[in-house]
Design a protein around this motif. Structure first.
Motif, mmCIF file in Angstrom:
data_model
loop_
_atom_site.group_PDB
_atom_site.id
_atom_site.type_symbol
_atom_site.label_atom_id
_atom_site.label_comp_id
_atom_site.label_asym_id
_atom_site.label_seq_id
_atom_site.Cartn_x
_atom_site.Cartn_y
_atom_site.Cartn_z
ATOM 1 N N LEU A 47 99.478 62.652 119.493
ATOM 2 C CA LEU A 47 100.918 62.614 119.247
ATOM 3 C C LEU A 47 101.216 62.156 117.818
ATOM 4 O O LEU A 47 102.007 62.771 117.106
ATOM 5 N N LEU A 48 100.547 61.081 117.389
ATOM 6 C CA LEU A 48 100.778 60.562 116.038
ATOM 7 C C LEU A 48 100.305 61.549 114.969
ATOM 8 O O LEU A 48 100.957 61.713 113.942
ATOM 9 N N LYS A 49 99.186 62.222 115.213
ATOM 10 C CA LYS A 49 98.708 63.235 114.267
ATOM 11 C C LYS A 49 99.692 64.394 114.170
ATOM 12 O O LYS A 49 99.900 64.947 113.083
ATOM 13 N N SER A 50 100.314 64.753 115.304
ATOM 14 C CA SER A 50 101.298 65.845 115.277
ATOM 15 C C SER A 50 102.522 65.461 114.453
ATOM 16 O O SER A 50 103.256 66.330 113.988
ATOM 17 N N MET A 51 102.726 64.157 114.260
ATOM 18 C CA MET A 51 103.829 63.667 113.432
ATOM 19 C C MET A 51 103.385 63.440 111.987
ATOM 20 O O MET A 51 104.094 62.829 111.204
ATOM 21 N N GLN A 52 102.186 63.907 111.664
ATOM 22 C CA GLN A 52 101.653 63.874 110.302
ATOM 23 C C GLN A 52 101.200 62.497 109.832
ATOM 24 O O GLN A 52 101.164 62.234 108.625
ATOM 25 N N TYR A 53 100.852 61.609 110.745
ATOM 26 C CA TYR A 53 100.328 60.300 110.359
ATOM 27 C C TYR A 53 98.812 60.359 110.233
ATOM 28 O O TYR A 53 98.162 61.178 110.880
ATOM 29 N N ASP A 54 98.271 59.494 109.405
ATOM 30 C CA ASP A 54 96.834 59.303 109.268
ATOM 31 C C ASP A 54 96.423 58.379 110.418
ATOM 32 O O ASP A 54 96.851 57.224 110.464
ATOM 33 N N VAL A 55 95.619 58.882 111.366
ATOM 34 C CA VAL A 55 95.325 58.151 112.595
ATOM 35 C C VAL A 55 93.838 57.905 112.741
ATOM 36 O O VAL A 55 93.011 58.788 112.528
#
Length: 138
Positions: free
Chosen positions: A31-39
């Motif tokens: 989910l966080l990667k889909s929001m363009q965050y570095d995870v």
């Protein structure tokens, strides 16, 4: 308009997801990667610290947000990891994730070094709004 477009997901935040349940950890990370965050993700507190220690420095530095599961069955959870995490990474914004609202740490999370509580189960919108708020904090 997508969720990350509406919230303007900044690139300056790196998020560590620590949860011993693989499906939970992977779903949050996706989910966080889909929001363009570095995870980054880890199953235990020990693994989380090791991953963070091995990261190369960035210029400018990325804001570190750690989503920490309160209870981990076979390793260190949020209870155990918060002090060493804050000692090594004093600027971390640590969030305790838990389904156990009766734990005393939840009621006094700030006294333990956390900046927020994310109650499980949570909605994608709740996670997104929390991360956005933390990324915007000075």
């Amino acid at each position: 308009m997508s969720l990350n477009e509406s919230l303007g997901a900044p690139q300056r935040c790196r998020i560590l997801v620590m949860d011993d349940e693989p499906l939970v950890r992977e779903a949050i990370a996706m989910l966080l990667k889909s929001m363009q965050y570095d995870v980054l993700d880890a199953a235990t507190g020990e693994e989380a610290l090791q991953i963070l220690r091995e990261l190369p420095p960035t210029d400018p530095p990325l804001l570190l947000i750690a989503l920490l599961d309160l209870t981990v069955l076979h390793g260190q959870g949020g209870h155990e990891i918060i002090d060493p995490l804050r000692q090594e990474f004093p600027d971390v914004k640590a969030v305790v994730m838990t389904g156990r609202q009766d734990d005393p740490l939840v009621a006094n999370f700030e006294e333990h070094g956390f900046v927020a509580v994310l109650s499980k189960p949570f909605q994608a919108k709740d996670l997104s709004e929390l991360i956005q708020r933390l990324c915007d904090m000075p």
